[in-house]
Design a protein around this motif. Structure first.
Motif, short mmCIF file in Angstrom:
data_model
loop_
_atom_site.label_atom_id
_atom_site.label_comp_id
_atom_site.label_asym_id
_atom_site.label_seq_id
_atom_site.Cartn_x
_atom_site.Cartn_y
_atom_site.Cartn_z
N MET A 164 -8.28 1.64 -0.54
CA MET A 164 -8.90 0.82 0.49
C MET A 164 -8.84 -0.65 0.06
SD MET A 164 -10.33 0.81 3.42
CE MET A 164 -11.35 -0.20 4.48
N PHE A 165 -8.47 -1.53 0.98
CA PHE A 165 -8.39 -2.95 0.65
C PHE A 165 -9.78 -3.58 0.66
CE2 PHE A 165 -7.78 -2.78 5.27
CZ PHE A 165 -8.72 -3.70 5.70
N THR A 166 -9.87 -4.76 0.02
CA THR A 166 -11.13 -5.49 -0.07
C THR A 166 -11.06 -6.77 0.73
OG1 THR A 166 -10.48 -6.76 -2.02
CG2 THR A 166 -11.45 -4.58 -2.42
N LEU A 167 -12.23 -7.35 1.02
CA LEU A 167 -12.26 -8.65 1.70
C LEU A 167 -11.60 -9.73 0.85
CD1 LEU A 167 -15.85 -8.70 3.27
CD2 LEU A 167 -13.67 -8.35 4.44
N ARG A 168 -11.73 -9.63 -0.45
CA ARG A 168 -11.09 -10.61 -1.33
C ARG A 168 -9.57 -10.54 -1.17
NH1 ARG A 168 -10.76 -15.44 -3.56
NH2 ARG A 168 -9.57 -15.45 -5.50
N GLN A 169 -9.02 -9.34 -1.07
CA GLN A 169 -7.58 -9.21 -0.89
C GLN A 169 -7.14 -9.78 0.46
OE1 GLN A 169 -7.11 -5.02 -1.49
NE2 GLN A 169 -7.21 -5.17 -3.74
N SER B 36 -0.40 -12.65 -7.33
CA SER B 36 0.62 -11.62 -7.08
C SER B 36 0.03 -10.23 -7.24
CB SER B 36 1.79 -11.80 -8.05
OG SER B 36 2.45 -13.02 -7.83
N GLN B 37 -0.86 -10.09 -8.21
CA GLN B 37 -1.49 -8.79 -8.44
C GLN B 37 -2.37 -8.39 -7.26
OE1 GLN B 37 -4.55 -8.47 -11.60
NE2 GLN B 37 -3.34 -6.76 -12.42
N GLN B 38 -3.14 -9.34 -6.72
CA GLN B 38 -3.99 -9.06 -5.56
C GLN B 38 -3.13 -8.67 -4.35
OE1 GLN B 38 -7.33 -8.96 -5.07
NE2 GLN B 38 -7.76 -9.34 -7.22
N LEU B 39 -2.03 -9.39 -4.14
CA LEU B 39 -1.15 -9.06 -3.02
C LEU B 39 -0.53 -7.69 -3.19
CD1 LEU B 39 0.36 -9.78 -0.43
CD2 LEU B 39 2.07 -10.96 -1.84
N ALA B 40 -0.11 -7.36 -4.42
CA ALA B 40 0.49 -6.05 -4.67
C ALA B 40 -0.51 -4.93 -4.39
CB ALA B 40 0.99 -5.98 -6.11
N LYS B 41 -1.76 -5.13 -4.77
CA LYS B 41 -2.79 -4.12 -4.51
C LYS B 41 -3.02 -3.94 -3.02
CE LYS B 41 -5.43 -4.62 -8.81
NZ LYS B 41 -6.73 -5.05 -9.42
N LEU B 42 -3.02 -5.04 -2.27
CA LEU B 42 -3.20 -4.96 -0.83
C LEU B 42 -2.05 -4.22 -0.18
CD1 LEU B 42 -4.75 -5.72 1.75
CD2 LEU B 42 -3.53 -7.92 1.75
N GLU B 43 -0.82 -4.57 -0.55
CA GLU B 43 0.36 -3.89 0.02
C GLU B 43 0.35 -2.41 -0.33
OE1 GLU B 43 3.71 -7.42 0.39
OE2 GLU B 43 3.48 -6.41 -1.55
#
Length: 341
Positions: free
Chosen positions: A1-6, A34-41
């Motif tokens: 599940m994505f977060t608001l921060r992401q 880049s790590q936050q974007l990768a987690k969101l994707e």
């Protein structure tokens, strides 16, 4: 599940168009971004950007998310604000970004009005350039930005806006450069005085502003020489006061309410004005304490009084000069008078 921060990281990337600029907006390193974007994707199971060198381009899935992300983040902001208000009672702190001259013109009166309704209200004032304010609004580190309307493109912004006030531009010249009776600078001024008039102090406000100012000078005084390029109106006015040249500035930059700040002559420039606006995420227009401060900023702008400027010198309204205006129309926020002596 994505977060608001992401999601906030994703929105910053959409606005910035590159990892480098988004990392600067958010105050994080590029690897962390880049790590936050990768987690969101990964959590969504889709690719959101195509990379072309340092540039980022939205995929079709990214465009779908971009349309919805702002709604989700706005709802999250509203919920956070409501919970903070519940936890803290009436205590509140608002982060305001503003041009230095706009902050001086509007914030003292606005804070006085707002604290009548919310006595515990405090403001964090960040004196920033327009581009920096926009970046920090997107990064959600500012609540309200006070800046000139001409410095933002309406079609590129997703923020709500309130008009605050307008102040006319003035030609600031050294105190011993008397232009009151000058109809043609080359004919009527001694060479050394003409040289001072043609020495221009410019501003680092971007190419469109620079071109507009230089075009005005060329139209009215002919050939010019740039002697300084600065970021603050106050710096320019200090250089003018010292006799280094002249500058086009908003009247409000040269005054503290009804009191002039520098020993310079200020001549009205009828064809130019600065309109100040407040930009903010739309939910702040409905929620306290932000809505209270926004109302107060509008009232401060509505009741703003500035010192009088001199009438435009004859060469600014002489019919032989293209596009020259007469002095029959009073500019916004000018109290025109023939002499300030």
């Amino acid at each position: 599940m994505f977060t608001l921060r992401q999601l906030a990281v994703f929105q910053a990337l959409v606005h910035a168009g590159s990892m480098t600029r988004a990392a600067k907006q958010l105050g994080v390193s590029q690897p962390a971004l880049s790590q936050q974007l990768a987690k969101l994707e990964k959590s969504l199971g889709v690719k959101l950007f195509e990379r072309a060198g340092n540039e980022l381009r939205l995929t079709e899935a990214g465009r779908v998310l971009a349309r919805k992300a702002e709604e989700i983040l706005t709802a999250g902001d509203e919920l956070e604000a409501a919970m903070r208000a519940f936890a803290e009672g009436r205590r509140a702190r608002v982060a305001v970004g503003a041009l230095a001259s706009a902050a001086r013109m509007l914030l003292p009166r606005a804070l006085e009005l707002a604290r009548r309704e919310i006595p515990e209200l405090a403001v964090d004032v960040h004196e920033l350039a327009p581009g920096e304010m926009i970046d920090q609004l997107y990064a959600r580190t500012l609540h309200i930005a006070v800046l000139a309307e001409s410095s933002v493109a309406r079609d590129h912004l997703t923020f709500a806006r309130r008009d605050l006030c307008a102040d006319g531009y003035v030609l600031a010249v050294p105190p011993d450069l008397d232009l009151d009776a000058v109809r043609h600078p080359e004919r009527d001024l001694p060479p050394e005085r003409l040289a001072v008039l043609r020495r221009v102090i410019e501003f680092n406000f971007g190419t469109p502003h620079r071109q507009r100012v230089l075009e005005w000078y060329r139209r009215h005084v002919g050939r010019v020489e740039t002697v300084a390029c600065v970021r603050q109106y106050e710096t320019a006015l200090a250089l003018v006061e010292a006799g280094h040249g002249t500058a086009l500035v908003p009247l409000g930059a040269a005054a503290n309410r009804e009191r002039p700040l520098f020993d310079v002559r200020l001549y009205a420039v009828p064809e130019m004005e600065r309109r100040l606006v407040a930009l903010f995420p739309s939910q702040y227009g409905r929620l306290r304490p932000w809505s209270v401060l926004l109302d107060a900023l509008q009232e401060a702008g509505r009741t703003l009084h500035l010192p009088p400027a001199r009438l435009p010198p004859p060469f600014l309204r002489h019919p032989c000069w293209p596009e020259a205006r007469t002095a029959t129309t009073q500019p916004v926020a000018y109290g025109l008078e023939k002499s300030m002596e």
